[in-house]
Design a protein around this motif. Sequence first.
Motif, mmCIF file in Angstrom:
data_model
loop_
_atom_site.group_PDB
_atom_site.id
_atom_site.type_symbol
_atom_site.label_atom_id
_atom_site.label_comp_id
_atom_site.label_asym_id
_atom_site.label_seq_id
_atom_site.Cartn_x
_atom_site.Cartn_y
_atom_site.Cartn_z
ATOM 1 N N GLN A 6 -4.339 6.338 -3.387
ATOM 2 C CA GLN A 6 -4.331 7.586 -2.657
ATOM 3 C C GLN A 6 -3.906 8.691 -3.609
ATOM 4 O OE1 GLN A 6 -2.517 5.551 1.261
ATOM 5 N NE2 GLN A 6 -3.131 7.691 1.528
ATOM 6 N N GLN A 38 3.356 8.008 8.659
ATOM 7 C CA GLN A 38 4.683 7.403 8.631
ATOM 8 C C GLN A 38 5.740 8.471 8.384
ATOM 9 O OE1 GLN A 38 5.548 4.532 5.507
ATOM 10 N NE2 GLN A 38 7.012 3.441 6.817
ATOM 11 N N THR A 87 4.300 11.068 5.491
ATOM 12 C CA THR A 87 3.496 10.285 4.553
ATOM 13 C C THR A 87 2.286 9.736 5.302
ATOM 14 O OG1 THR A 87 5.374 9.684 3.168
ATOM 15 C CG2 THR A 87 3.449 8.259 3.062
ATOM 16 N N LEU A 89 -0.987 7.149 5.194
ATOM 17 C CA LEU A 89 -1.419 5.902 4.572
ATOM 18 C C LEU A 89 -2.836 5.563 5.014
ATOM 19 C CD1 LEU A 89 1.843 4.070 5.547
ATOM 20 C CD2 LEU A 89 1.184 4.423 3.182
ATOM 21 N N PHE A 99 -2.918 -1.793 2.794
ATOM 22 C CA PHE A 99 -2.541 -0.379 2.755
ATOM 23 C C PHE A 99 -2.565 0.190 1.348
ATOM 24 C CE2 PHE A 99 -1.186 0.901 6.968
ATOM 25 C CZ PHE A 99 -1.132 -0.316 7.625
ATOM 26 N N GLY A 100 -2.846 1.473 1.277
ATOM 27 C CA GLY A 100 -2.721 2.208 0.033
ATOM 28 C C GLY A 100 -1.280 2.605 -0.212
ATOM 29 N N THR A 101 -1.085 3.334 -1.290
ATOM 30 C CA THR A 101 0.265 3.718 -1.708
ATOM 31 C C THR A 101 0.834 4.870 -0.892
ATOM 32 O OG1 THR A 101 -0.791 5.082 -3.384
ATOM 33 C CG2 THR A 101 0.019 2.915 -4.077
ATOM 34 N N GLY A 102 -0.027 5.597 -0.193
ATOM 35 C CA GLY A 102 0.443 6.703 0.650
ATOM 36 C C GLY A 102 0.492 8.022 -0.098
ATOM 37 N N GLN B 37 8.113 -2.651 2.149
ATOM 38 C CA GLN B 37 7.960 -1.303 1.609
ATOM 39 C C GLN B 37 9.160 -0.974 0.742
ATOM 40 O OE1 GLN B 37 7.733 2.023 4.414
ATOM 41 N NE2 GLN B 37 6.151 2.940 3.131
ATOM 42 N N GLY B 42 3.794 2.282 -0.886
ATOM 43 C CA GLY B 42 3.054 1.881 0.303
ATOM 44 C C GLY B 42 3.522 0.534 0.809
ATOM 45 N N LEU B 43 2.762 -0.020 1.758
ATOM 46 C CA LEU B 43 3.101 -1.308 2.362
ATOM 47 C C LEU B 43 2.391 -2.439 1.628
ATOM 48 C CD1 LEU B 43 3.688 0.846 4.583
ATOM 49 C CD2 LEU B 43 2.950 -0.853 6.252
ATOM 50 N N PHE B 88 12.608 -2.366 2.742
ATOM 51 C CA PHE B 88 12.354 -2.048 4.149
ATOM 52 C C PHE B 88 11.217 -2.963 4.605
ATOM 53 C CE2 PHE B 88 12.703 0.279 7.865
ATOM 54 C CZ PHE B 88 11.599 1.038 8.205
#
Lengths: 109, 113
Positions: A6, A38, A87, A89, A99-102, B37, B42-43, B88
């Motif tokens: 991202q 998020q 954030t 995502l 998921f991407g890194t955000g 996280q 990210g997750l 987290f």
Amino acid sequence: SQKIEQNSEALNIQEGKTATLTCNYTNYSPAYLQWYRQDPGRGPVFLLLIRENEKEKRKERLKVTFDTTLKQSLFHITASQPADSATYLCALDTDKLIFGTGTRLQVFP
Amino acid sequence: DGGITQSPKYLFRKEGQNVTLSCEQNLNHDAMYWYRQDPGQGLRLIYYSQIVNDFQKGDIAEGYSVSREKKESFPLTVTSAQKNPTAFYLCASRIQGADTEAFFGQGTRLTVV
């Protein structure tokens, strides 16, 4: 290797402008792609899902595009507000959600 | 109210101890997921389960274990083999298969000292 990127770690924009966030991926062929928001210390909340045969999806001030040739999704927030600061995502949707890194968006007055 | 619940919200453990994080949902969802996280990131997927009594490793399963004995529950054990357990942890669930939104719990912040 499989990657989801991202754009930029943080994006700062002025209230009222359009925020555009980018999600690029390699070595995946997802049929669906999702976007989540998020807030700090909270779990992500679903915003939009777009299918590979849909070029564009809209929900109120949000718009998502999905280009399977470029392997890219764009997420737009129009008329941005300070309350949009969070954030965001992207997630590739196969039998699991990757998921991407955000991207951290900050909207200032 | 339907939802997905993680407990506890904060957890402190000494290094070398195993710890189990709870995740319960009453949404009648078949699929459940565990993510980790780290700050500013990210997750990352640890484990996921599509159906009771079955689960698959995600990208970072080493040092973790799970069970899925009931549809409603998907506990995660962080073992002493996990090198950097402080993070987290987020649990999610959704209706079976792709093309559906995921619902997340409020997360558990684990600190190992």
